[in-house]
Design an enzyme around this catalytic site. Structure first.
Site, mmCIF file in Angstrom:
data_model
loop_
_atom_site.group_PDB
_atom_site.id
_atom_site.type_symbol
_atom_site.label_atom_id
_atom_site.label_comp_id
_atom_site.label_asym_id
_atom_site.label_seq_id
_atom_site.Cartn_x
_atom_site.Cartn_y
_atom_site.Cartn_z
ATOM 1 N N LYS A 214 0.784 -1.197 0.199
ATOM 2 C CA LYS A 214 0.162 0.089 0.107
ATOM 3 C C LYS A 214 0.827 1.186 -0.054
ATOM 4 O O LYS A 214 2.052 1.196 0.664
ATOM 5 C CB LYS A 214 -0.954 0.124 1.252
ATOM 6 N N GLU A 264 -8.203 12.314 12.845
ATOM 7 C CA GLU A 264 -7.459 11.152 13.257
ATOM 8 C C GLU A 264 -6.471 11.443 14.488
ATOM 9 O O GLU A 264 -5.480 12.256 14.340
ATOM 10 C CB GLU A 264 -6.577 10.589 12.043
#
Length: 455
Positions: A214, A264
């Site tokens: 990723k 976040e």
């Protein structure tokens, strides 16, 4: 160095930045944090967490700076000297109420080899500031803390300065409406849609070849403002629209201001208790409750999003397992005004005492903003993106004398100077990523700041 507050007292020399810090505090009536920040000269900081403390600071009692691969180790060592004192009462730590204790605010650049080029003038590879004047709002009261540093600082001088600052702040209104938004004169994408498609394709080719699992690729949007930007006003508008998010301002000099409303949490540390989370996978909000629920359900049903989330959760667990016992909670959805994310809370009980900067170092960058394997993801990011990330997607937050603290991931953010603003947004690219879908998702992530500017 002197720091002058407009319409306030003149703040004396910041002194020897090697420490110790001397702090005094008192309760004050509630006042407008927006007007407090507007009256401060740089450095300025602002921090608030969802359902947490709200803190604003101006001036510098001390600064900590570091560069290179050892920047976290350097910061920890300098922080220990800064907050140390043979007399705890002089240090202003244990004898002050917990909310009023001095804190160091700042962050680090995404890459250790950061070069502060445009638009990142004034932002080194790592910097933290202990504010000369710190306001801390809790559910019960508001605290004013005045700090100084140096071996020759006298408590009596700090106490007198505290009284002077309190008298000056008494003239501030308790509430003051924010001014008008600056408006947007024009925008320019640093990455064209065609180039983005090529970037995503190159990334998925590397993933198919087994070189990557990723990688998070980002874009940059340059915004020309119709008038000069007042960051305190923008923060106030973000507070009303995104109360579920962190909101921060890091402004080390008058060259540029870095601010945002990230959803976040990177980490919070209190004693030996660590809290963090995996936030990966995004969809828009629906125009009706039914559509909103359908979109939310797609977060749980999408194999791509579940995979992306699982990679982040597994990596955070691996990074924290050497430090203590880990607990992964059930997946939930975090709903924001324009977007919703899949979220997995993660907690840890540490086996030994740690400084929050050690946890930050272990976690940065999470796969949610970097990729896997980390070194190859970083190489791909630097070789693909057409701009310098600077402090975007980096850890920003605070720590105190005990090494406790809280950090967010600096996404949904921008860096401003005069009438120019640069925004950043990115998305995780995995094996089955579609460039068009990823493009649409990235555009959603500009909305928090753009909406606060008046578009």
């Amino acid at each position: 160095m002197t720091v002058s507050d407009r319409d306030g007292p003149t703040i004396a020399s910041a002194g020897d930045e090697s420490g110790p810090v001397v702090s005094r505090a008192c309760e004050v009536v509630d006042l407008s944090y927006r007007s407090f920040l507007a009256d401060r000269a740089p450095p300025r900081v602002y921090w608030t967490a969802p359902h947490g403390l709200e803190i604003a600071g101006g001036g510098a009692a001390a600064r900590l700076r570091a560069t290179g691969d050892e920047r976290f180790e350097t910061l920890r060592a300098d922080a220990e000297r800064l907050f140390s004192s043979p007399n705890a009462a002089l240090a202003g730590g244990d004898d002050l109420p917990a909310p009023a204790r001095p804190r160091a605010f700042g962050g680090v650049a995404f890459h250790a080899g950061h070069d502060p080029v445009t638009p990142w003038e004034g932002f080194p590879a790592a910097e933290f500031v202990v504010p000369r004047i710190q306001l801390t709002r809790t559910d019960e009261t508001t605290w004013l803390t005045v700090s100084a540093s140096g071996t020759d600082v006298a408590v009596g001088d700090v106490k007198r300065e505290l009284e002077d600052v309190r008298a000056a702040l008494a003239a501030h209104p308790a509430m003051q409406p924010s001014g008008g938004s600056p408006g947007i004169a024009g925008t320019r994408l640093r990455t064209s849609r065609e180039e983005w498609t090529r970037q995503v394709q190159r990334a998925t080719d590397r993933i198919a070849a087994g070189e990557l699992r990723k990688v998070v690729l980002a874009q940059s949007l340059e915004v020309d403002l119709a008038s000069g930007i007042e960051i305190p006003d923008v923060l106030e508008r973000l507070r009303r629209t995104y109360p579920e998010c962190y909101r921060f301002l890091i402004e080390p000099t008058d060259a540029a201001s870095f601010f945002g409303a990230p959803p976040e949490r990177l980490v919070s540390l209190s004693g030996r208790r660590v809290e963090t989370e995996a936030l990966a996978g995004s969809v828009a909000r629906g125009e009706t409750p039914e559509e909103d629920h359908e979109l939310m359900s797609s977060l749980f049903e999408s194999e791509k999003i579940r995979h992306e989330q699982g990679v982040v959760v597994d990596t955070i667990r691996e990074q924290l397992e050497p430090l203590g016992e880990i607990r992964v909670d059930e997946r939930t959805v975090r709903k924001l005004a324009t977007i919703q994310h899949l979220r997995t809370p993660i907690r840890a009980d540490l086996a030994d005492e740690e400084h929050v900067l050690s946890i930050v170092e272990a976690l940065h960058p999470t796969p949610a903003v970097g990729g896997l394997p980390p070194e190859r993801a970083w190489e791909t990011i630097r070789g693909t993106e057409t701009f310098d990330r600077g402090w975007y997607a980096s850890p920003v937050g605070w720590f105190d004398a005990d090494g406790d603290g809280e950090f967010a991931v600096a996404i949904r953010s921008g860096v401003a100077s005069d009438a120019r603003l640069t925004l950043f947004a990115g998305n995780g690219i995995v094996a089955d990523s579609d460039p068009d879908e990823e493009w649409a998702e990235v555009q959603l992530k500009y909305r928090p700041i753009l909406d606060a500017l008046g578009e």
